[in-house]
Design a protein around this motif. Structure first.
Motif, PDB file in Angstrom:
ATOM      1  N   THR A   1      52.015 -71.708-107.993  1.00 25.97           N
ATOM      2  CA  THR A   1      53.367 -71.420-107.496  1.00 25.97           C
ATOM      3  C   THR A   1      53.817 -70.018-107.906  1.00 25.97           C
ATOM      4  O   THR A   1      54.490 -69.337-107.131  1.00 25.97           O
ATOM      5  N   ARG A   2      53.455 -69.577-109.109  1.00 24.50           N
ATOM      6  CA  ARG A   2      53.810 -68.208-109.513  1.00 24.50           C
ATOM      7  C   ARG A   2      53.032 -67.182-108.690  1.00 24.50           C
ATOM      8  O   ARG A   2      53.563 -66.135-108.339  1.00 24.50           O
TER       9      ARG A   2
ATOM     10  N   SER B   1      58.725 -72.913-110.378  1.00 24.44           N
ATOM     11  CA  SER B   1      57.354 -73.120-110.830  1.00 24.44           C
ATOM     12  C   SER B   1      57.289 -74.174-111.936  1.00 24.44           C
ATOM     13  O   SER B   1      56.395 -75.022-111.943  1.00 24.44           O
ATOM     14  N   LEU B   2      58.232 -74.111-112.868  1.00 24.66           N
ATOM     15  CA  LEU B   2      58.260 -75.106-113.939  1.00 24.66           C
ATOM     16  C   LEU B   2      58.555 -76.505-113.407  1.00 24.66           C
ATOM     17  O   LEU B   2      57.971 -77.491-113.858  1.00 24.66           O
TER      18      LEU B   2
ATOM     19  N   LEU C   1      51.449 -74.594-111.905  1.00 23.53           N
ATOM     20  CA  LEU C   1      52.278 -73.488-112.387  1.00 23.53           C
ATOM     21  C   LEU C   1      51.699 -72.148-111.935  1.00 23.53           C
ATOM     22  O   LEU C   1      52.421 -71.287-111.412  1.00 23.53           O
TER      23      LEU C   1
ATOM     24  N   SER D   1      57.859 -77.612-110.410  1.00 28.39           N
ATOM     25  CA  SER D   1      56.658 -78.046-109.703  1.00 28.39           C
ATOM     26  C   SER D   1      55.587 -78.511-110.679  1.00 28.39           C
ATOM     27  O   SER D   1      54.924 -79.521-110.461  1.00 28.39           O
ATOM     28  N   ALA D   2      55.421 -77.783-111.772  1.00 28.94           N
ATOM     29  CA  ALA D   2      54.434 -78.172-112.782  1.00 28.94           C
ATOM     30  C   ALA D   2      54.822 -79.498-113.436  1.00 28.94           C
ATOM     31  O   ALA D   2      53.957 -80.346-113.684  1.00 28.94           O
TER      32      ALA D   2
END
Length: 89
Positions: free
Chosen positions: A54-55, A64-65, A51, A67-68
């Motif tokens: 990516t941010r 981002s969420l 997270l 990906s996390a």
């Protein structure tokens, strides 16, 4: 005239047997509980790192969420498989 002798069926019907008694499920051992806790901890740490990365590199919040979340699932499954192969689960 010859009549054939009566024959018995190959598998005579038997009386219905009682179903086996169902035993209660086993209580997880402390080692199994610790292995699951380690898997969850590793997966959570990997998801938080994914997270933040990516941010930091400019991805949108929803990406981002996602990906996390994918990182969490993948890391958890990987840790579970490794711990299972090592005999902890």
């Amino acid at each position: 005239m010859n009549t054939p002798a009566p024959t018995t069926p190959p598998n005579p019907p038997t009386a219905a047997a009682e179903p086996p008694a169902v035993s209660p499920p086993e209580e997880p051992t402390p080692m199994k509980k610790m292995a699951i806790l380690v898997s969850l901890s590793l997966a959570t740490a990997a998801a938080v790192i994914a997270l933040f990365l990516t941010r930091h590199y400019g991805a949108e919040p929803l990406i981002s969420l996602g990906s996390a979340g994918v990182t969490f699932i993948g890391t958890y499954n990987l840790a579970q498989n490794i711990l299972e192969k090592l005999g902890y689960l």
